[in-house]
Design a protein around this motif. Structure first.
Motif, PDB file in Angstrom:
ATOM      1  N   VAL A 104      44.743  32.839  28.027  1.00 20.89           N
ATOM      2  CA  VAL A 104      44.776  34.079  28.805  1.00 20.89           C
ATOM      3  C   VAL A 104      44.035  33.855  30.116  1.00 20.89           C
ATOM      4  N   LEU A 105      44.335  34.692  31.114  1.00 23.10           N
ATOM      5  CA  LEU A 105      43.659  34.630  32.399  1.00 23.10           C
ATOM      6  C   LEU A 105      42.648  35.763  32.473  1.00 23.10           C
ATOM      7  N   THR A 106      41.368  35.407  32.407  1.00 17.89           N
ATOM      8  CA  THR A 106      40.300  36.389  32.508  1.00 17.89           C
ATOM      9  C   THR A 106      40.182  36.804  33.974  1.00 17.89           C
ATOM     10  N   LEU A 107      40.074  38.113  34.224  1.00 16.96           N
ATOM     11  CA  LEU A 107      40.158  38.639  35.582  1.00 16.96           C
ATOM     12  C   LEU A 107      38.802  38.960  36.191  1.00 16.96           C
ATOM     13  N   GLY A 108      38.723  38.785  37.494  1.00 17.74           N
ATOM     14  CA  GLY A 108      37.515  39.106  38.232  1.00 17.74           C
ATOM     15  C   GLY A 108      37.817  39.257  39.709  1.00 17.74           C
ATOM     16  N   PHE A 109      36.801  39.673  40.450  1.00  9.74           N
ATOM     17  CA  PHE A 109      36.880  39.799  41.895  1.00  9.74           C
ATOM     18  C   PHE A 109      35.885  38.836  42.521  1.00  9.74           C
ATOM     19  N   PRO A 110      36.156  38.342  43.742  1.00  3.31           N
ATOM     20  CA  PRO A 110      35.178  37.471  44.394  1.00  3.31           C
ATOM     21  C   PRO A 110      34.048  38.285  45.011  1.00  3.31           C
ATOM     22  N   ASP A 111      32.829  37.744  44.912  1.00  5.30           N
ATOM     23  CA  ASP A 111      31.724  38.355  45.639  1.00  5.30           C
ATOM     24  C   ASP A 111      31.782  37.843  47.082  1.00  5.30           C
ATOM     25  N   GLU A 112      30.765  38.136  47.892  1.00  3.33           N
ATOM     26  CA  GLU A 112      30.778  37.729  49.301  1.00  3.33           C
ATOM     27  C   GLU A 112      30.855  36.223  49.483  1.00  3.33           C
ATOM     28  N   ALA A 113      30.350  35.464  48.518  1.00  3.11           N
ATOM     29  CA  ALA A 113      30.375  34.005  48.614  1.00  3.11           C
ATOM     30  C   ALA A 113      31.602  33.402  47.920  1.00  3.11           C
ATOM     31  N   PRO A 173      28.713  36.931  24.979  1.00  4.06           N
ATOM     32  CA  PRO A 173      29.265  37.516  23.748  1.00  4.06           C
ATOM     33  C   PRO A 173      28.961  39.011  23.634  1.00  4.06           C
ATOM     34  N   GLY A 174      29.993  39.770  23.258  1.00  2.82           N
ATOM     35  CA  GLY A 174      29.877  41.211  23.126  1.00  2.82           C
ATOM     36  C   GLY A 174      30.347  41.961  24.355  1.00  2.82           C
ATOM     37  N   ARG A 175      30.493  41.283  25.456  1.00  2.00           N
ATOM     38  CA  ARG A 175      30.900  41.908  26.717  1.00  2.00           C
ATOM     39  C   ARG A 175      32.414  42.165  26.731  1.00  2.00           C
ATOM     40  N   LEU A 176      32.814  43.323  27.268  1.00  2.00           N
ATOM     41  CA  LEU A 176      34.233  43.612  27.467  1.00  2.00           C
ATOM     42  C   LEU A 176      34.711  42.945  28.755  1.00  2.00           C
ATOM     43  N   VAL A 177      35.952  42.432  28.726  1.00  2.00           N
ATOM     44  CA  VAL A 177      36.575  41.832  29.905  1.00  2.00           C
ATOM     45  C   VAL A 177      38.051  42.214  29.932  1.00  2.00           C
ATOM     46  N   ALA A 178      38.645  42.088  31.101  1.00  2.00           N
ATOM     47  CA  ALA A 178      40.080  42.295  31.251  1.00  2.00           C
ATOM     48  C   ALA A 178      40.737  40.934  31.428  1.00  2.00           C
ATOM     49  N   ALA A 179      41.943  40.790  30.864  1.00  2.00           N
ATOM     50  CA  ALA A 179      42.661  39.511  30.969  1.00  2.00           C
ATOM     51  C   ALA A 179      44.161  39.741  30.933  1.00  2.00           C
ATOM     52  N   VAL A 180      44.885  38.871  31.628  1.00  2.00           N
ATOM     53  CA  VAL A 180      46.336  38.839  31.522  1.00  2.00           C
ATOM     54  C   VAL A 180      46.652  38.049  30.265  1.00  2.00           C
ATOM     55  N   VAL A 181      47.379  38.677  29.332  1.00  2.00           N
ATOM     56  CA  VAL A 181      47.628  38.035  28.040  1.00  2.00           C
ATOM     57  C   VAL A 181      49.053  37.497  27.897  1.00  2.00           C
ATOM     58  N   ASN A 182      49.898  37.666  28.920  1.00  2.00           N
ATOM     59  CA  ASN A 182      51.276  37.204  28.760  1.00  2.00           C
ATOM     60  C   ASN A 182      51.692  36.127  29.766  1.00  2.00           C
ATOM     61  N   PHE A 183      50.725  35.408  30.346  1.00  2.00           N
ATOM     62  CA  PHE A 183      51.049  34.203  31.101  1.00  2.00           C
ATOM     63  C   PHE A 183      51.197  33.060  30.111  1.00  2.00           C
ATOM     64  N   ALA A 196      32.262  33.723  44.603  1.00  2.00           N
ATOM     65  CA  ALA A 196      32.022  33.533  43.172  1.00  2.00           C
ATOM     66  C   ALA A 196      32.625  34.705  42.393  1.00  2.00           C
ATOM     67  N   VAL A 197      33.109  34.415  41.194  1.00  2.00           N
ATOM     68  CA  VAL A 197      33.815  35.423  40.398  1.00  2.00           C
ATOM     69  C   VAL A 197      32.857  36.409  39.740  1.00  2.00           C
ATOM     70  N   VAL A 198      33.203  37.705  39.882  1.00  2.00           N
ATOM     71  CA  VAL A 198      32.512  38.797  39.199  1.00  2.00           C
ATOM     72  C   VAL A 198      33.534  39.396  38.244  1.00  2.00           C
ATOM     73  N   LEU A 199      33.245  39.360  36.953  1.00  2.00           N
ATOM     74  CA  LEU A 199      34.186  39.857  35.947  1.00  2.00           C
ATOM     75  C   LEU A 199      34.453  41.345  36.118  1.00  2.00           C
ATOM     76  N   ILE A 200      35.679  41.760  35.767  1.00  2.00           N
ATOM     77  CA  ILE A 200      35.994  43.182  35.764  1.00  2.00           C
ATOM     78  C   ILE A 200      36.100  43.654  34.317  1.00  2.00           C
ATOM     79  N   ALA A 201      35.686  44.890  34.107  1.00  2.00           N
ATOM     80  CA  ALA A 201      35.697  45.474  32.769  1.00  2.00           C
ATOM     81  C   ALA A 201      35.629  46.984  32.904  1.00  2.00           C
ATOM     82  N   PRO A 202      36.033  47.712  31.861  1.00  2.00           N
ATOM     83  CA  PRO A 202      35.886  49.164  31.917  1.00  2.00           C
ATOM     84  C   PRO A 202      34.410  49.544  32.002  1.00  2.00           C
ATOM     85  N   ASP A 203      34.128  50.683  32.618  1.00  2.00           N
ATOM     86  CA  ASP A 203      32.731  51.097  32.749  1.00  2.00           C
ATOM     87  C   ASP A 203      32.233  51.891  31.542  1.00  2.00           C
ATOM     88  N   LYS A 204      33.112  52.087  30.558  1.00  2.00           N
ATOM     89  CA  LYS A 204      32.732  52.715  29.287  1.00  2.00           C
ATOM     90  C   LYS A 204      33.326  51.872  28.158  1.00  2.00           C
TER      91      LYS A 204
END
Length: 123
Positions: free
Chosen positions: A95-104, A73-83, A106-114
């Motif tokens: 909505v589809l919350t977006l992330g990138f896979p780590d080496e294994a 809670p409180g964390r910013l995330v990116a998501a596709v909102v029109n699927f 597993a999902v790492v969430l993406i978000a703005p850095d500010k």
């Protein structure tokens, strides 16, 4: 079923800029995160606030490897909102919350850095 793209695969075919614009990716702030033990793969139910235009939307996210419900809670995330919404068991993921896979894989969430206003569209 959610299909995870192969990170080693070559880039997909070129698309037009208009096709890119058809995908509405917004930034939202997680309001709540609860376990989703009924899911086939470990997941967390998210309630994400995208501001007054889009409102609050629900998402099922397979992010249990790197994230615990109490810290989301409180964390910013990116998501596709029109699927279209997807029924995942008894849960409707809106909505589809977006992330990138780590080496294994597993999902790492993406978000703005500010900090940015919620509801902002990716461009």
């Amino acid at each position: 079923m959610h299909v995870v793209p192969d990170p080693a695969a070559p880039p997909v075919l070129n698309i037009s800029f208009d096709q890119f614009l058809a995908i509405d990716i917004r930034v939202g702030r997680i309001v709540s995160a609860t376990p989703f033990p009924e899911a086939r793969k470990p997941a967390i139910k998210l309630l994400i606030d995208f501001g007054p235009v889009i409102g609050q939307k629900r998402s099922s996210a397979q992010i249990t490897e790197h994230y615990a419900c109490e810290y989301l809670p409180g964390r910013l995330v990116a998501a596709v909102v029109n699927f279209p919404p997807r029924q995942i068991g008894k849960f409707l993921s809106e909505v589809l919350t977006l992330g990138f896979p780590d080496e294994a894989g597993a999902v790492v969430l993406i978000a703005p850095d500010k900090d940015v206003p919620i509801g902002g569209r990716l461009f």
